[in-house]
Write a protein that holds these residues in place. Structure first.
Motif, mmCIF file in Angstrom:
data_model
loop_
_atom_site.group_PDB
_atom_site.id
_atom_site.type_symbol
_atom_site.label_atom_id
_atom_site.label_comp_id
_atom_site.label_asym_id
_atom_site.label_seq_id
_atom_site.Cartn_x
_atom_site.Cartn_y
_atom_site.Cartn_z
ATOM 1 N N UNK A 54 0.813 -1.226 0.000
ATOM 2 C CA UNK A 54 0.000 0.000 0.000
ATOM 3 C C UNK A 54 0.844 1.274 0.000
ATOM 4 N N UNK A 55 2.177 1.134 0.187
ATOM 5 C CA UNK A 55 3.033 2.312 0.421
ATOM 6 C C UNK A 55 2.971 3.344 -0.707
ATOM 7 N N UNK A 56 2.910 2.867 -1.957
ATOM 8 C CA UNK A 56 2.885 3.831 -3.077
ATOM 9 C C UNK A 56 1.543 3.832 -3.791
ATOM 10 N N UNK A 57 0.550 3.241 -3.136
ATOM 11 C CA UNK A 57 -0.743 3.084 -3.816
ATOM 12 C C UNK A 57 -1.551 4.375 -3.802
ATOM 13 N N UNK A 58 -2.377 4.515 -4.838
ATOM 14 C CA UNK A 58 -3.347 5.607 -4.865
ATOM 15 C C UNK A 58 -4.730 5.064 -4.549
ATOM 16 N N UNK A 59 -4.825 3.730 -4.394
ATOM 17 C CA UNK A 59 -6.109 3.068 -4.150
ATOM 18 C C UNK A 59 -5.798 1.664 -3.616
ATOM 19 N N UNK A 60 -6.511 1.236 -2.569
ATOM 20 C CA UNK A 60 -6.265 -0.101 -1.997
ATOM 21 C C UNK A 60 -7.548 -0.932 -2.078
ATOM 22 N N UNK A 61 -7.402 -2.183 -2.549
ATOM 23 C CA UNK A 61 -8.543 -3.102 -2.616
ATOM 24 C C UNK A 61 -8.220 -4.377 -1.845
ATOM 25 N N UNK A 79 0.008 -4.234 8.672
ATOM 26 C CA UNK A 79 -1.209 -4.063 7.881
ATOM 27 C C UNK A 79 -1.186 -2.809 7.019
ATOM 28 N N UNK A 80 -2.188 -2.724 6.160
ATOM 29 C CA UNK A 80 -2.302 -1.617 5.205
ATOM 30 C C UNK A 80 -2.198 -0.260 5.898
ATOM 31 N N UNK A 81 -2.867 -0.104 7.045
ATOM 32 C CA UNK A 81 -2.914 1.220 7.685
ATOM 33 C C UNK A 81 -1.557 1.694 8.195
ATOM 34 N N UNK A 82 -0.615 0.756 8.355
ATOM 35 C CA UNK A 82 0.720 1.186 8.804
ATOM 36 C C UNK A 82 1.579 1.685 7.634
ATOM 37 N N UNK A 83 1.113 1.468 6.384
ATOM 38 C CA UNK A 83 1.946 1.865 5.252
ATOM 39 C C UNK A 83 1.291 2.840 4.282
ATOM 40 N N UNK A 84 -0.016 2.853 4.248
ATOM 41 C CA UNK A 84 -0.724 3.601 3.206
ATOM 42 C C UNK A 84 -0.643 5.123 3.444
#
Ligand code: NAD
Length: 295
Positions: A54-61, A79-84
């Motif tokens: 998720x670190x460089x994402x503009x959208x997570x699914x 988890x996602x919330x630690x990187x997004x």
């Protein structure tokens, strides 16, 4: 767009593939390395953890089996919330309970990320063909944003209301489907045991007031609908155990709301009994076999 996609199973694999085909830069994560390797072979990138994906994402699914998996993937230590990055939308397409979806939305909001639930119908065929229906629970702004991504994987993208309402729509539809399949099974098996040709009976039902999807598209009696699982030994459809999971979500949600669920509770027990008899992997329309007299 840069998209992180987590959960590459029977549904998530083909969904991620359609995002790659649509020209998105997709970074995938799954515990199953074989599933990851397949997607990488088709042009996706991979990551070591959900946070990294998720670190460089503009959208997570996410497309995971059940609520506990979604919770772990979003809020776990890696988890996602630690990187997004803040502001990036997170959209969960798994079928889970509405209360967990709302709780995850609050946790995501605390990190500065909008969250939507967007469970699907259409099965693995719809996932492969990119014709899924998405039932989206989100505010107006996030719905508009999500639509632009979801349209690479689905044909109907429906705004059901605020967060959690996508899951409400999904579990209510599957509750009715579970019940209607038992109703059609009961009518078809009674008719044939009383001596009518099952084709004739199905023809009458399908042009009369008993008509429904469980009768005219997915009839549980073998040989009525050539393309239905009943005509191929109840394989390759929507499994008894998956239906049981969705009925559990409906009965739990009803309990929480103190709402009576008479037929739903009975349907749950019948599918549970069928699963206990070792039939959990068969298509759910195999429930008609409960009506067979013992040999
Ligand atoms: P599946 O079991 O085939 O796939 C789930 C994937 O999630 C697997 O690849 C698994 O390795 C991965 N996974 C599990 N825990 C993980 C974790 N902690 N981190 C990363 N990956 C993890 O399930 P599916 O059939 O793809 O279904 C996914 C969701 O869609 C479920 O909620 C299901 O109820 C729903 N759904 C399924 C269908 C269907 O026909 N299969 C139809 C509509 C909705």
């Amino acid at each position: 767009m840069n998209i992180a996609f987590i959960g590459l199973g029977n549904m998530g694999g083909p969904m991620a593939r359609n995002l790659v085909k649509a020209g998105h830069a997709v970074t995938v994560f799954d515990l199953n390395q074989e599933a990851v390797a397949t997607l990488v072979g088709e042009g996706a990138r991979t990551a070591g953890t959900p946070a990294e994906a998720a670190r460089e994402a503009g959208f997570v699914l996410t497309m995971l089996p059940a609520a506990a998996h979604v919770e772990a993937v979003l809020t776990g230590p890696q988890g996602v919330l630690t990187g997004v990055p803040k502001g990036v939308p997170i959209v969960d397409c798994s079928t889970i309970d509405p209360a967990t979806a709302r709780r995850l939305a609050e946790k995501a909001a605390a990190h500065g990320n909008p969250f939507a639930d967007a469970p699907v119908s259409g099965g693995t065929g719809g996932a492969a063909a990119g014709t899924l229906t998405f039932m989206v629970g989100a505010d107006d702004a996030l719905f508009k944003q999500a639509q632009t991504v979801l349209q690479a994987m689905g044909k109907n993208i429906v705004h059901c209301g605020g967060v959690g309402t996508g899951q409400v729509a999904k579990i209510c539809n599957n509750l009715l489907l579970a019940i209607s399949m038992i109703g059609v099974s009961e009518a078809m098996s009674l008719g044939t045991s009383l001596g009518i040709d099952p084709q004739v009976l199905a023809g009458i039902i399908n042009t009369s007031t008993g008509r429904c999807w469980s009768a005219d598209t997915y009839n549980p009696y073998p040989g009525i609908i050539e393309t239905a699982p009943a005509s191929r030994g109840y394989t390759g459809g929507f499994g008894v155990d998956l239906m049981l999971k969705d009925l559990g979500l409906a009965t739990d949600a009803a309990k929480g709301a103190k709402h009576p669920l008479m037929l739903g509770a009975l349907a749950q027990q019948l599918y549970q009994m069928w699963s206990q008899q070792g039939q959990g992997k068969l298509d759910f329309s195999s429930i008609i076999r409960l009506y067979e007299s013992p040999q």
